[in-house]
Design an enzyme around this catalytic site. Structure first.
Site, PDB file in Angstrom:
ATOM      1  N   CYS A 136       0.730  -1.219  -0.043  1.00 14.95           N
ATOM      2  CA  CYS A 136       0.144   0.133  -0.056  1.00 14.95           C
ATOM      3  C   CYS A 136       0.820   1.468  -0.059  1.00 14.95           C
ATOM      4  O   CYS A 136       1.596   1.759  -1.047  1.00 14.95           O
ATOM      5  CB  CYS A 136      -0.873   0.052   1.193  1.00 14.95           C
ATOM      6  N   HIS A 148      -3.089  -5.232   1.666  1.00 14.37           N
ATOM      7  CA  HIS A 148      -2.579  -5.384   3.158  1.00 14.37           C
ATOM      8  C   HIS A 148      -2.598  -6.910   3.442  1.00 14.37           C
ATOM      9  O   HIS A 148      -3.323  -7.214   4.085  1.00 14.37           O
ATOM     10  CB  HIS A 148      -3.254  -4.705   4.200  1.00 14.37           C
ATOM     11  N   GLU A 173      -0.744  -8.265   5.679  1.00 18.29           N
ATOM     12  CA  GLU A 173      -0.550  -8.630   7.156  1.00 18.29           C
ATOM     13  C   GLU A 173      -1.688  -8.410   7.781  1.00 18.29           C
ATOM     14  O   GLU A 173      -1.639  -8.801   8.964  1.00 18.29           O
ATOM     15  CB  GLU A 173       0.635  -7.477   7.421  1.00 18.29           C
TER      16      GLU A 173
HETATM   17  N1  GLN Z   1      -3.454   6.254   0.776  1.00 23.78           N
HETATM   18  C1  GLN Z   1      -2.290   5.876   1.663  1.00 23.78           C
HETATM   19  C2  GLN Z   1      -1.152   6.751   0.759  1.00 23.78           C
HETATM   20  O1  GLN Z   1      -1.370   7.463  -0.154  1.00 23.78           O
HETATM   21  C3  GLN Z   1      -2.093   4.525   1.411  1.00 23.78           C
HETATM   22  C4  GLN Z   1      -2.892   3.903   2.320  1.00 23.78           C
HETATM   23  C5  GLN Z   1      -2.553   2.554   3.003  1.00 23.78           C
HETATM   24  O2  GLN Z   1      -1.104   2.443   3.238  1.00 23.78           O
HETATM   25  N2  GLN Z   1      -3.347   1.987   3.594  1.00 23.78           N
HETATM   26  O3  GLN Z   1      -0.060   6.537   1.395  1.00 23.78           O
END
Ligand code: GLN
Length: 223
Positions: A81, A189, A191
């Site tokens: 992410c 994610h 994890e």
């Molecule tokens: N929207 C977040 C970002 O731009 C990422 C979101 C996340 O890691 N769950 O960093």
């Protein structure tokens, strides 16, 4: 089998869950908050969180350049992410002052699914991860809009999956998992679920990197 020592960048985000998943996958996991801790690990997980905040904290903690140097030298890395955003060489919808390591040639759009919905969950098949679809949890997730040379797409979701429909809004789907050499990145994610297969895949990559070029070669697994 060797037990690789893998760091989790611990400036912000879901550090503890990644450490638990790495341990479940057969690695020794350790938090990384300073350069000396980075020196003691052979690979790094960059967790989810907020890429703008992490970019700033990397500079405040004098970690941006040391991490970038290790990545450029070939340290294996897994970004989930926000971590995916930090590994990309181009970020869309970012903040002008946010920095990325640029180690994977790909264009990532921040909060891409979030225009429809903040978070969703859907099973996806990941190339190289055996045992059937992986339940992928997306939280204000990015997607990948371009991959450059040497980047392999290993996971996609159907367009429309985020709205709970069956998808089918066009060919292809959204790219949500890629592998480029010793780097792995996912929009989702892994994890936060008890399933450690994505972390096992990464631990396997780290072991392969340790074993040298012969063992690193991909072994013709059926597509
Ligand atoms: N929207 C977040 C970002 O731009 C990422 C979101 C996340 O890691 N769950 O960093």
């Amino acid at each position: 089998m060797t037990v690789p020592r893998i760091g989790v960048l611990a400036l912000q985000g879901d550090v503890v869950d990644h450490m638990r998943a790495l341990e479940a996958a057969g690695a020794e996991a350790t938090p990384v908050r300073r350069a000396s801790e980075l020196d003691a690990v052979e690979a790094l997980v960059i967790p989810g969180g907020e890429s703008t905040a992490m970019s700033r904290l990397l500079e405040v903690f004098d970690l941006f350049d040391p991490v970038k140097k290790r990545l450029d030298e070939g340290m294996p890395a897994f970004g989930s992410c926000a971590g995916m955003i930090l590994l990309a060489d181009e970020v869309l919808d970012g903040r002008p002052d946010q920095r990325s390591f640029g180690v994977i040639p790909m264009t990532v759009r921040r909060n891409a699914f979030g225009r429809q919905v903040d978070s969703f969950e859907t099973p996806i098949a990941i190339d190289g991860v055996p045992g059937g679809p992986f339940e992928a949890v997306f939280i204000r997730a990015p997607w990948v809009e371009r991959v450059g040379a040497g980047v392999r797409v290993i996971g996609t979701v159907e367009a429309g999956a985020e709205s709970g429909r069956d998808g089918g809004e066009g060919p292809g789907g959204r790219i949500v998992a890629v592998r480029a050499g010793v780097c792995l990145a996912t929009s989702f994610h892994p994890e936060v679920t008890p399933d450690a297969r994505v972390h096992e895949y990464f631990v396997g990559m780290v072991r392969g990197a340790n074993a040298g070029p012969v063992e690193q070669e991909e072994r013709g697994t059926p597509e």
